[in-house]
Write a protein that holds these residues in place. Structure first.
Motif, PDB file in Angstrom:
ATOM      1  N   THR A  68       0.851  -1.183   0.000  1.00 41.04           N
ATOM      2  CA  THR A  68       0.000   0.000   0.000  1.00 41.04           C
ATOM      3  C   THR A  68       0.891   1.239   0.000  1.00 41.04           C
ATOM      4  OG1 THR A  68      -1.691  -1.195   1.234  1.00 41.04           O
ATOM      5  CG2 THR A  68      -1.852   1.208   1.207  1.00 41.04           C
ATOM      6  N   SER A  69       0.773   2.030  -1.028  1.00 37.96           N
ATOM      7  CA  SER A  69       1.597   3.237  -1.165  1.00 37.96           C
ATOM      8  C   SER A  69       0.968   4.385  -0.373  1.00 37.96           C
ATOM      9  CB  SER A  69       1.696   3.636  -2.636  1.00 37.96           C
ATOM     10  OG  SER A  69       0.452   4.170  -3.069  1.00 37.96           O
ATOM     11  N   PRO A  70       1.722   5.447  -0.160  1.00 36.66           N
ATOM     12  CA  PRO A  70       1.137   6.621   0.500  1.00 36.66           C
ATOM     13  C   PRO A  70      -0.075   7.173  -0.252  1.00 36.66           C
ATOM     14  CG  PRO A  70       3.524   6.773   0.561  1.00 36.66           C
ATOM     15  CD  PRO A  70       3.181   5.594  -0.326  1.00 36.66           C
ATOM     16  N   ASP A  71      -0.018   7.200  -1.587  1.00 33.85           N
ATOM     17  CA  ASP A  71      -1.165   7.702  -2.353  1.00 33.85           C
ATOM     18  C   ASP A  71      -2.390   6.811  -2.186  1.00 33.85           C
ATOM     19  OD1 ASP A  71       0.145   9.943  -3.295  1.00 33.85           O
ATOM     20  OD2 ASP A  71       0.709   9.017  -5.207  1.00 33.85           O
ATOM     21  N   ALA A  73      -3.041   4.940   0.412  1.00 33.08           N
ATOM     22  CA  ALA A  73      -3.522   5.142   1.787  1.00 33.08           C
ATOM     23  C   ALA A  73      -4.308   6.451   1.896  1.00 33.08           C
ATOM     24  CB  ALA A  73      -2.345   5.135   2.759  1.00 33.08           C
ATOM     25  N   ARG A  74      -3.844   7.493   1.230  1.00 32.23           N
ATOM     26  CA  ARG A  74      -4.579   8.767   1.249  1.00 32.23           C
ATOM     27  C   ARG A  74      -5.933   8.618   0.563  1.00 32.23           C
ATOM     28  NH1 ARG A  74       0.740  11.023   1.290  1.00 32.23           N
ATOM     29  NH2 ARG A  74       1.076  10.755  -0.936  1.00 32.23           N
TER      30      ARG A  74
END
Length: 126
Positions: A68-71, A73-74
């Motif tokens: 799961t990337s930061p994008d 997750a956002r």
């Protein structure tokens, strides 16, 4: 085509559910890109006897793993926030899986249609 395999299809396959197994066989045969992620891996390995877990691990080993990337997750956080503002609830795990699918432009393979449909994601059900 790209597909994120939700925990439901992996668990159902491990439990010898014919529709889940037939769908997975078709997706593999047709050569689609099949993905898993950290949330799905954790969910599917958290329960079951030795035989069940062996079947889950065998399937996880042949899927492409995406963290799961930061994008993603956002995106998941925004999806949950919108759902809460609308008076509903959204499971954290499904929101994160949705974020991964959104980032990959992938269809979610699941028997749990409502949570993913509310996120506006493409669904393949069985």
């Amino acid at each position: 085509m790209r597909y994120v395999l939700d925990s439901t299809v992996l668990i159902d396959h491990a439990n010898a559910d014919a529709p889940a197994t037939q769908l997975l066989e078709r997706l593999f045969k047709e050569g689609h890109q099949l993905f898993t992620c950290d949330v799905i891996t954790c969910e599917t390995l958290s329960r079951g006897d030795v035989k069940h877990l062996r079947r889950i691990r065998a399937l996880l080993d042949v899927l492409e793993y995406v963290a799961t990337s930061p994008d993603a997750a956002r995106w998941a956080g925004e999806s949950r926030r919108k759902r809460h503002l609308a008076g509903g609830r959204r499971a954290l795990a499904d929101a994160l899986i949705g974020g991964v699918a959104h980032e990959l432009s992938a269809t979610v393979v699941t028997r749990n249609r409502p949570d993913f449909e509310r996120q506006g994601l493409a669904i393949l059900s069985y």
